[in-house]
Write a protein that holds these residues in place. Structure first.
Motif, PDB file in Angstrom:
ATOM      1  N   ASP A 182      49.459 -19.160 -63.278  1.00 44.52           N
ATOM      2  CA  ASP A 182      48.343 -20.388 -62.933  1.00 44.52           C
ATOM      3  C   ASP A 182      46.927 -20.135 -63.363  1.00 44.52           C
ATOM      4  OD1 ASP A 182      50.170 -21.420 -61.100  1.00 44.52           O
ATOM      5  OD2 ASP A 182      49.424 -20.179 -59.400  1.00 44.52           O
ATOM      6  N   ALA A 183      47.069 -19.080 -64.132  1.00 42.99           N
ATOM      7  CA  ALA A 183      45.576 -18.573 -64.892  1.00 42.99           C
ATOM      8  C   ALA A 183      45.543 -19.431 -65.964  1.00 42.99           C
ATOM      9  CB  ALA A 183      45.905 -17.009 -65.477  1.00 42.99           C
ATOM     10  N   PRO A 184      44.228 -19.641 -66.494  1.00 46.34           N
ATOM     11  CA  PRO A 184      43.709 -20.537 -67.507  1.00 46.34           C
ATOM     12  C   PRO A 184      44.337 -20.160 -68.867  1.00 46.34           C
ATOM     13  CG  PRO A 184      41.934 -20.101 -66.222  1.00 46.34           C
ATOM     14  CD  PRO A 184      42.996 -19.234 -65.881  1.00 46.34           C
ATOM     15  N   SER A 185      44.794 -21.118 -69.623  1.00 47.41           N
ATOM     16  CA  SER A 185      45.495 -20.863 -70.779  1.00 47.41           C
ATOM     17  C   SER A 185      44.540 -19.978 -71.686  1.00 47.41           C
ATOM     18  CB  SER A 185      45.870 -22.221 -71.671  1.00 47.41           C
ATOM     19  OG  SER A 185      46.510 -21.912 -72.883  1.00 47.41           O
ATOM     20  N   GLY A 186      45.142 -18.947 -72.365  1.00 47.21           N
ATOM     21  CA  GLY A 186      44.426 -18.016 -73.361  1.00 47.21           C
ATOM     22  C   GLY A 186      43.685 -16.965 -72.657  1.00 47.21           C
ATOM     23  N   VAL A 187      43.618 -16.970 -71.184  1.00 48.02           N
ATOM     24  CA  VAL A 187      43.177 -15.825 -70.464  1.00 48.02           C
ATOM     25  C   VAL A 187      44.116 -14.698 -70.103  1.00 48.02           C
ATOM     26  CG1 VAL A 187      41.917 -15.171 -68.325  1.00 48.02           C
ATOM     27  CG2 VAL A 187      41.185 -17.317 -69.585  1.00 48.02           C
ATOM     28  N   SER A 188      43.968 -13.380 -70.639  1.00 49.23           N
ATOM     29  CA  SER A 188      45.115 -12.519 -70.049  1.00 49.23           C
ATOM     30  C   SER A 188      44.832 -12.204 -68.649  1.00 49.23           C
ATOM     31  CB  SER A 188      44.486 -11.092 -70.989  1.00 49.23           C
ATOM     32  OG  SER A 188      43.461 -10.621 -70.537  1.00 49.23           O
ATOM     33  N   CYS A 189      46.154 -11.860 -68.294  1.00 55.72           N
ATOM     34  CA  CYS A 189      46.313 -11.658 -66.813  1.00 55.72           C
ATOM     35  C   CYS A 189      47.636 -10.782 -66.725  1.00 55.72           C
ATOM     36  CB  CYS A 189      46.526 -12.972 -66.122  1.00 55.72           C
ATOM     37  SG  CYS A 189      46.982 -12.908 -64.335  1.00 55.72           S
ATOM     38  N   ALA A 190      47.171  -9.752 -65.768  1.00 52.50           N
ATOM     39  CA  ALA A 190      48.442  -8.911 -65.499  1.00 52.50           C
ATOM     40  C   ALA A 190      48.117  -8.128 -64.190  1.00 52.50           C
ATOM     41  CB  ALA A 190      48.145  -7.665 -66.585  1.00 52.50           C
ATOM     42  N   HIS A 191      49.088  -7.815 -63.551  1.00 52.83           N
ATOM     43  CA  HIS A 191      49.253  -7.061 -62.215  1.00 52.83           C
ATOM     44  C   HIS A 191      49.194  -5.762 -62.267  1.00 52.83           C
ATOM     45  CE1 HIS A 191      51.241 -11.262 -61.561  1.00 52.83           C
ATOM     46  NE2 HIS A 191      50.440 -11.152 -60.398  1.00 52.83           N
ATOM     47  N   VAL A 192      49.661  -5.064 -63.343  1.00 62.36           N
ATOM     48  CA  VAL A 192      49.865  -3.798 -63.460  1.00 62.36           C
ATOM     49  C   VAL A 192      49.544  -3.218 -64.751  1.00 62.36           C
ATOM     50  CG1 VAL A 192      52.485  -3.872 -63.729  1.00 62.36           C
ATOM     51  CG2 VAL A 192      51.418  -1.643 -62.993  1.00 62.36           C
ATOM     52  N   LEU A 193      48.954  -1.894 -65.033  1.00 58.62           N
ATOM     53  CA  LEU A 193      48.845  -1.269 -66.257  1.00 58.62           C
ATOM     54  C   LEU A 193      49.543   0.072 -66.212  1.00 58.62           C
ATOM     55  CD1 LEU A 193      47.450  -0.907 -68.906  1.00 58.62           C
ATOM     56  CD2 LEU A 193      45.419  -0.338 -67.909  1.00 58.62           C
ATOM     57  N   PRO A 194      50.673   0.178 -66.850  1.00 57.25           N
ATOM     58  CA  PRO A 194      51.389   1.290 -66.488  1.00 57.25           C
ATOM     59  C   PRO A 194      50.829   2.747 -66.689  1.00 57.25           C
ATOM     60  CG  PRO A 194      52.548  -0.102 -68.058  1.00 57.25           C
ATOM     61  CD  PRO A 194      51.348  -0.755 -68.007  1.00 57.25           C
ATOM     62  N   GLU A 195      49.924   2.743 -67.763  1.00 56.97           N
ATOM     63  CA  GLU A 195      49.184   4.167 -68.095  1.00 56.97           C
ATOM     64  C   GLU A 195      47.763   3.954 -68.309  1.00 56.97           C
ATOM     65  OE1 GLU A 195      51.585   6.504 -70.637  1.00 56.97           O
ATOM     66  OE2 GLU A 195      49.737   6.954 -71.813  1.00 56.97           O
ATOM     67  N   VAL A 196      46.962   4.996 -67.356  1.00 60.72           N
ATOM     68  CA  VAL A 196      45.520   5.286 -67.684  1.00 60.72           C
ATOM     69  C   VAL A 196      45.229   6.639 -67.788  1.00 60.72           C
ATOM     70  CG1 VAL A 196      43.379   4.633 -66.637  1.00 60.72           C
ATOM     71  CG2 VAL A 196      45.374   2.993 -66.252  1.00 60.72           C
ATOM     72  N   TRP A 197      44.243   6.883 -68.914  1.00 60.77           N
ATOM     73  CA  TRP A 197      44.072   8.279 -68.831  1.00 60.77           C
ATOM     74  C   TRP A 197      42.397   8.587 -68.198  1.00 60.77           C
ATOM     75  CZ3 TRP A 197      46.033  12.146 -72.490  1.00 60.77           C
ATOM     76  CH2 TRP A 197      47.424  11.674 -72.932  1.00 60.77           C
ATOM     77  N   ASN A 198      42.397   9.984 -67.891  1.00 60.98           N
ATOM     78  CA  ASN A 198      41.293  10.558 -67.176  1.00 60.98           C
ATOM     79  C   ASN A 198      39.841  10.059 -67.886  1.00 60.98           C
ATOM     80  OD1 ASN A 198      41.507  12.407 -69.197  1.00 60.98           O
ATOM     81  ND2 ASN A 198      41.243  13.906 -67.830  1.00 60.98           N
ATOM     82  N   GLY A 199      39.732   9.708 -69.249  1.00 57.50           N
ATOM     83  CA  GLY A 199      38.652   9.322 -69.755  1.00 57.50           C
ATOM     84  C   GLY A 199      38.312   7.845 -69.291  1.00 57.50           C
ATOM     85  N   GLN A 200      38.968   7.298 -68.344  1.00 55.87           N
ATOM     86  CA  GLN A 200      38.634   5.933 -67.730  1.00 55.87           C
ATOM     87  C   GLN A 200      38.165   6.350 -66.536  1.00 55.87           C
ATOM     88  OE1 GLN A 200      38.776   3.081 -69.555  1.00 55.87           O
ATOM     89  NE2 GLN A 200      38.683   4.274 -71.188  1.00 55.87           N
ATOM     90  N   GLU A 339      36.217   4.057 -76.948  1.00 54.41           N
ATOM     91  CA  GLU A 339      36.814   3.711 -75.564  1.00 54.41           C
ATOM     92  C   GLU A 339      37.838   4.359 -75.100  1.00 54.41           C
ATOM     93  OE1 GLU A 339      35.177   0.160 -77.971  1.00 54.41           O
ATOM     94  OE2 GLU A 339      36.367   1.591 -78.417  1.00 54.41           O
ATOM     95  N   TRP A 340      38.550   5.024 -76.044  1.00 56.96           N
ATOM     96  CA  TRP A 340      39.333   6.207 -75.804  1.00 56.96           C
ATOM     97  C   TRP A 340      38.813   7.438 -75.138  1.00 56.96           C
ATOM     98  CZ3 TRP A 340      44.785   6.271 -78.318  1.00 56.96           C
ATOM     99  CH2 TRP A 340      44.901   4.811 -78.825  1.00 56.96           C
ATOM    100  N   SER A 341      39.634   8.103 -74.305  1.00 57.75           N
ATOM    101  CA  SER A 341      39.206   9.303 -73.784  1.00 57.75           C
ATOM    102  C   SER A 341      39.096  10.526 -74.771  1.00 57.75           C
ATOM    103  CB  SER A 341      40.214   9.921 -72.851  1.00 57.75           C
ATOM    104  OG  SER A 341      40.523   8.875 -71.899  1.00 57.75           O
ATOM    105  N   THR A 342      37.826  10.334 -75.444  1.00 58.98           N
ATOM    106  CA  THR A 342      37.470  11.282 -76.509  1.00 58.98           C
ATOM    107  C   THR A 342      36.286  12.214 -76.148  1.00 58.98           C
ATOM    108  OG1 THR A 342      37.176  11.698 -78.800  1.00 58.98           O
ATOM    109  CG2 THR A 342      36.614   9.502 -78.021  1.00 58.98           C
ATOM    110  N   TRP A 343      36.240  13.394 -76.343  1.00 57.51           N
ATOM    111  CA  TRP A 343      35.110  14.351 -76.248  1.00 57.51           C
ATOM    112  C   TRP A 343      35.030  15.188 -77.326  1.00 57.51           C
ATOM    113  CZ3 TRP A 343      39.066  14.227 -72.494  1.00 57.51           C
ATOM    114  CH2 TRP A 343      38.864  13.163 -71.195  1.00 57.51           C
ATOM    115  N   VAL A 344      35.396  14.594 -78.511  1.00 53.54           N
ATOM    116  CA  VAL A 344      35.237  15.780 -79.880  1.00 53.54           C
ATOM    117  C   VAL A 344      33.636  15.927 -80.083  1.00 53.54           C
ATOM    118  CG1 VAL A 344      35.489  15.469 -82.224  1.00 53.54           C
ATOM    119  CG2 VAL A 344      37.217  14.806 -80.786  1.00 53.54           C
TER     120      VAL A 344
END
Length: 908
Positions: A182-200, A339-344
Motif C-alpha cells: 500500500d506504500a506510495p510507488s517509488g517509496v522504499s518499504c521494509a519490515h526487517v533489516l537482517p543485519e545492523v552493525w554497532n556503528g549504528q 555512514e559505515w561503522s568506521t573509526w579509522v
C-alpha cells in the motif's frame, strides 16, 4: 596483463587468486549495475548444462531455475513436493502456470531489506526461502529502488545490490503502511533489516525513540571491524600485524621509523583516468601492462580496476615523501564511507599510526565498490595495501587459503569505556574535520559485536491482531531466525567454489546451504506451522447424532399429529381444542425441522431457513397455548364475579394470527435488511498434517452483521415463556377438566431450561467451533420438542386411547340382544338429561340475576347492621335476615365454579 610478481606465483595460488579475482570482479560489476549477469543461450539444454534443470532459455538468456522454489528444485519432488507461496512480484497468472500457490490463509506479505553487503543480502534470501517455502508466508526483497531487483525467485536471475547501506526510511514507511504493497510507488518499504552493525547504535536508538522500530535483536552473527594487510605483505614484514609495528611512537629494531615504513609501504591508488594522464605519454593510446586502452566513459574514468582492461596503479605521492615531509608524510589506508561503522580516523590519530585515506569521499573515504576495486588492483599488481574491512564477509572468504588472504591487524585492546566513547554517524559525516577525530578514549580496536536486526515496530501488532487460526508465523520467524559466522562462511565458500555465473552461483550457494541445513532452519518455525487448511470433516459423530435425533423428533411429531386426528372426537381432545393442538404441533414440526437445518452444512439459504423455522416454530408452539390458557383465565376471572362471558373461537384465532403476523413481518425485515449468511470460521486443531504442522479446520456458521436481531428474537421468546408462567400460576385453581396450568408450567419450565442452554451457546460461541455450536443447538431444539411432546401430548393421547377403547368395549357390549332395549332406554334418558340441563341453565341464568340483587341487599344489610346496635330489636331482626340470606346462598353449590363450568361447556 598482470604484474610480474603475479606471473611468478605458484600455480595453486595463481588459480585460487584468479578465481577470487573473477568472483570479486563480477561482484563489483553487479554491485554497480541494476541487474546481475546471465548466461547467453540458444536453447534450454545450454541452461540445464550451465545451471540445472528448471532453467530455460528465455529471450536468449538462461532463466532462474529456482523460480518455483529452492527446495523442490534442489531436493526433488519426491523429497520435497511443495512449491513456494506467491508474492506481490509474481505475474497474475503465476498460479495457473504452476509457479507458485496462493496462500489459503491470506498471510500478509513481509518485505525484507537487503542492504548492500553480502552477509545481509544472503541473510535476506534465507529469510525469504524459509518464509515462502517452509512457512507459506509471502515475502519480497526491498533493494531501495524499483530498478534494482534482488528477489530470490526473480525469473531473470537478477542480483542487484541495495541502493543504501542502512535504509531507515524503508522501516519508517512500514510503520506508516503496515502492508508495504500500500506504500506510495517509488517509496522504499521494509519490515526487517537482517543485519545492523554497532556503528549504528546512535541511529538505532533514535529510531527506537521515534517509535518506528522495535528494540534490536541479535541475528546470530558476530561482527568484527579490523585493519587488514594482504598475506604476502605480512610475510615480508610481520611487524605490520600489530600496533607496535605501526605506531610512530614504537621503537624499531632497524632504527627506521614506522612513519617512513608506512609511507614507503602503502602507496596511493590511482584511477584509470589519472593513470593515463599522469603515467603514460599518449594517454593510454598504446596498451601496456597496466591499461589496454584509455577509459571511454566517465564511469570508466573513475575506476580503480577493470578486469582484463585496467589492472590498477599504486604509486607514491607527495604525501608518501618522508624526505620532503619528514613529520607529515603518511602511508595510505583504504577506508569506507562515513555512514559505515568506521573509526579509522580517530584510531590513526590517537594511536599515532601515520596513515591517511585519500579516496574521493568527503572524508577521504571510498565507496564499497571502490574499496573492492582497490583490493582487486592490489591483488592483480601484488601491491601492498592497508585495508579496512569486516567479517563475516564474502570478500575475505574468497581469498582464504591463498597468498592474497587478508590478515588481521591487532590494535589497542577494546574496553567498554572505549566503546561508549565512539564517535557517532553525525560526527563521522560532519563537514568539520575536527569532529572526525572524536575522543582519545574511543580510539581502541573494534570489539567483536553481536550483529543485530531491526524490525518495524507495528509488525507484531499487525500479525497478532489476527485470529490465532489465521495468524501468520512471519513475525516469529524473522525475529527468531539466526545465522552464525560459520554458516555464512559456508555459503561464501560454496559461492566462491563455483564459476558459472555470479547471480546463479549465489542462488545455488544459498539454496544448497538451506537444503542441507533444513532441520536447523525448521527449528525457527513455530510448532504448529506450516499449517494446512481443510473443511471440517462432515462425518463428525455429533453432527450425525444431531441430524438423526432431529429426524426422529420430526417422525414423532407427525405421529402425534395422526393420533390427535384419530382421537379428535374424544372428550380430552375436544376439551383441549383440536385446532389449537394442530397449531401447537405445527410449531413443534417447524422447530424439529429447524433442528435438522442446524445439523446440515450451512449455506446462505439454509441460514435463513433455520432462522425462520426456529422462531416461527416457537411462535406457533407457544402462542396458541398461551392464548388458549389466557382465554380460560379470562373466563375464570369473569366467573368469579358471577358473570357469563361469550368468546368466539374466531377471536382466539385472530389473536394467534396477529402475533404470528407480527413475527412474520419481523423475520421478513430481518431477512431483507441483515439476513444471516454463511461465514467461514477457522479452528486451529491439534492434529498433525504431513508437513509437520497442524490442520486448520474450516467450519461454516451463520452470522448477521448486527447482533440486535438475535437479541430481539431471544427477548421475544423470553416474553412468551414469562407470559406462560404467569398464566399457569393464575389458573392453578381452575376446574381440573379444563385446568392445563400444571402442563403449561412444565412445558414452560422445560423450554426455559432449553432456552437458557441456547443463550449460553450464543454467549460462549467464541469458545466453540461453529460445527459444535450448531450441533449442540440442533440437539437442544430436538430435545425441547421431545420433552414438550412427552409433557403435553403424551398424557392426552393415553387418556384418549383409553377412552376410545372403553367406548369400543361398550359398543361391543351394547350390540348384544339383551342390551338393545337398554340402548333405547338410554337414548330416552340422554334426551331427558339434555332437557334438564337446558332447564337448569335457564334457571341458573335467573339465579344469576337474583344473586346480583341479593348481593346488593346483603351488602346494604351488612352496612346497616354495622351502624346499628346489635342489641336493639331492629338490629336483631336485621341480623337474623342476614343469616337467613347467607344460608340461602350457601344452599346453591359453589356458584362461581358452576358458572365456570357453564361458560366453558358453552364456549369450548
Amino acid at each position: 596483463m598482470f604484474g610480474g610478481t603475479h606471473q611468478e606465483a605458484k600455480r595453486k595460488n595463481n588459480v585460487l587468486s584468479s578465481v577470487a579475482l573473477l568472483r570479486i570482479t563480477l561482484l563489483l560489476i553487479i554491485s554497480l549495475s541494476p541487474a546481475g549477469a546471465s548466461i547467453v543461450c540458444e536453447d534450454d539444454d545450454v541452461c540445464i548444462e550451465k545451471y540445472r534443470a528448471g532453467s530455460k532459455c528465455v529471450r536468449g538468456l538462461c532463466s532462474n531455475p529456482f523460480v518455483s522454489g529452492c527446495l523442490q528444485r534442489y531436493l526433488g519432488k519426491d523429497k520435497y513436493p511443495n512449491i513456494r507461496v506467491c508474492n506481490s512480484e509474481d505475474p497474475p497468472n503465476a498460479t495457473d502456470n504452476g509457479i507458485c500457490f496462493e496462500s489459503p490463509f491470506g498471510y500478509d506479505e513481509i518485505r525484507i531489506l537487503s542492504a548492500n553487503w553480502e552477509s545481509s543480502m544472503f541473510s535476506a534470501w534465507i529469510m525469504q526461502i524459509v518464509l515462502s517455502e517452509l512457512a507459506g508466508v509471502p515475502s519480497t526483497i526491498e533493494s531501495g529502488s524499483s530498478t534494482r531487483n534482488f528477489n530470490f525467485y526473480d525469473p531473470e536471475n537478477s542480483f542487484s545490490y541495495g541502493t543504501m547501506t542502512y535504509d531507515y526510511d524503508a522501516l519508517r514507511t512500514a510503520s506508516t503502511y503496515p502492508d508495504c504493497r500500500d506504500a506510495p510507488s517509488g517509496v522504499s518499504c521494509a519490515h526487517v533489516l537482517p543485519e545492523v552493525w554497532n556503528g549504528q547504535n546512535h541511529a538505532v536508538q533514535d529510531a527506537e525513540r521515534e517509535g518506528f522500530i522495535e528494540s534490536e535483536v541479535s541475528n546470530g552473527a558476530v561482527g568484527k571491524l579490523s585493519w587488514y594487510v594482504l598475506k604476502f605483505t605480512a610475510e615480508k614484514d610481520p611487524t605490520l600485524l600489530s600496533i607496535f609495528g605501526l605506531t610512530d611512537m614504537a621503537k624499531t629494531f632497524n632504527g627506521k621509523s614506522n612513519r617512513r615504513k608506512l609511507a614507503e609501504t602503502f602507496k596511493r591508488p590511482f584511477t584509470w583516468k589519472d593513470y593515463c594522464e599522469m603515467f603514460t605519454a599518449d594517454n593510454c593510446t598504446t596498451a601496456d601492462e597496466v591499461a589496454e586502452r584509455a577509459p571511454e566513459t566517465p564511469s570508466e574514468s573513475a575506476k580503480y580496476f577493470v578486469r582484463d582492461v585496467f589492472n590498477g596503479k599504486f604509486n607514491a605521492t607527495d604525501e608518501n615523501d618522508c624526505d620532503a615531509n619528514p613529520t607529515t608524510c603518511t602511508g595510505h589506508i583504504v577506508t569506507s564511507t562515513c555512514e559505515w561503522s568506521t573509526w579509522v580516523i580517530p584510531q590513526a590519530h590517537y594511536l599515532n599510526i601515520t596513515v591517511k585515506s585519500n579516496g574521493p569521499g568527503s572524508t577521504g573515504s571510498y565507496t564499497y565498490g571502490q574499496q573492492i576495486e582497490v583490493l582487486e588492483a592490489a591483488v592483480a599488481t601484488q601491491s601492498d595495501i592497508l585495508f579496512y574491512w569486516w567479517t563475516p564477509d564474502y570478500t575475505l572468504q574468497s581469498y582464504m587459503a591463498t597468498k592474497n588472504e587478508l590478515q588481521k591487524i591487532n590494535l589497542a585492546n577494546p574496553t567498554q569505556k572505549c566503546m561508549d566513547s565512539r564517535i557517532s554517524v553525525e560526527q563521522r559525516c560532519s563537514k568539520d574535520p575536527s569532529d572526525w577525530i572524536g575522543k582519545m578514549e574511543g580510539s581502541c580496536d573494534a570489539a567483536p559485536y553481536a550483529l543485530q536486526k531491526l524490525i518495524a515496530s507495528n509488525l507484531r501488532e499487525k500479525i497478532y491482531n489476527v485470529d490465532e487460526a489465521l495468524r501468520s508465523p512471519g513475525y516469529d520467524i524473522i525475529k527468531s531466525i539466526t545465522i552464525s559466522n560459520l554458516q555464512l562462511e559456508q555459503i561464501f565458500e560454496i559461492w566462491n567454489s563455483r564459476s558459472t555465473d555470479m547471480s546463479s552461483d549465489a542462488r545455488e550457494a544459498v539454496c544448497m546451504w538451506v537444503a542441507e541445513n533444513l532441520d536447523s532452519l525448521k527449528s525457527f518455525i513455530p510448532r504448529t506451522y506450516p499449517r494446512s487448511m481443510r473443511f471440517s470433516p462432515p462425518g463428525s459423530i455429533y453432527i450425525y447424532m444431531a441430524m438423526v435425533l432431529g429426524g426422529i423428533v420430526m417422525v414423532l411429531v407427525i405421529f402425534n399429529w395422526v393420533i390427535i386426528w384419530l382421537y379428535q372426537e374424544e372428550k380430552v381432545i375436544r376439551c383441549a381444542q383440536p385446532m389449537i393442538l394442530y397449531l401447537f404441533l405445527t410449531g413443534l414440526m417447524f422447530v424439529s425441522m429447524g433442528a435438522v437445518a442446524y445439523a446440515i452444512t450451512p449455506s446462505n439459504i439454509s441460514c435463513v431457513i433455520r432462522m425462520w423455522l426456529t422462531y416461527l416454530g416457537y411462535t406457533l408452539e407457544l402462542v396458541p397455548l398461551i392464548v388458549k390458557v389466557g382465554t380460560i383465565n379470562k373466563i375464570y376471572q369473569s366467573s368469579l364475579k358471577l358473570k357469563l362471558v361469550r368468546i368466539s373461537p374466531n377471536t382466539i384465532y385472530k389473536t394467534i394470527g396477529s402475533v404470528v403476523g407480527i413475527v412474520v413481518v419481523f423475520l421478513s425485515v430481518w431477512t431483507a435488511v441483515d439476513p444471516p449468511t454463511r461465514q467461514e470460521e477457522h479452528v486451529l486443531t491439534k492434529e498433525d498434517n504431513p508437513n509437520g504442522g497442524v490442520y486448520v479446520d474450516i467450519n461454516n456458521s451463520c452470522i448477521t452483521t448486527s447482533s440486535t436481531w438475535m437479541s430481539i428474537a431471544m427477548s421475544y421468546q423470553m416474553i412468551l415463556l414469562i407470559s406462560g408462567t404467569i398464566l399457569a400460576f393464575q389458573n392453578r385453581n381452575l376446574v381440573q377438566k379444563y385446568n392445563e396450568s400444571s402442563k403449561l408450567a412444565f412445558v414452560v419450565y422445560a423450554q426455559f431450561i432449553f432456552f437458557l442452554l441456547r443463550v449460553l451457546i450464543v454467549i460462549f460461541s467464541s469458545y466453540l467451533t461453529a460445527n459444535a455450536a450448531a450441533a449442540m443447538t440442533s440437539i437442544i431444539l430436538s430435545l425441547d420438542v421431545l420433552v414438550t411432546l412427552s409433557i403435553y401430548f403424551a398424557p392426552k393421547i393415553i387418556v384418549a386411547r383409553a377412552s376410545k377403547e372403553a367406548k369400543l368395549n361398550a359398543t361391543a357390549t351394547s350390540m348384544s340382544p339383551n342390551s338393545r332395549r337398554s340402548v333405547k332406554s338410554n337414548d330416552k334418558l340422554l334426551e331427558t338429561v339434555e332437557n334438564h340441563f337446558e332447564n337448569l341453565k335457564k334457571t341458573l341464568d335467573e339465579v344469576n340475576g337474583l344473586l346480583a340483587v341479593a348481593s346488593i341487599d346483603l351488602a346494604a344489610m351488612q352496612i346497616h347492621n354495622v351502624h346499628d346496635k346489635k342489641d336493639s330489636e331492629k338490629g336483631k331482626v336485621l341480623d337474623e335476615q342476614v343469616k337467613a340470606m347467607k344460608k340461602t346462598l350457601a344452599d346453591i353449590q359453589d356458584p362461581p365454579q358452576l358458572f365456570v363450568k357453564l361458560n366453558l361447556q358453552r364456549d369450548f
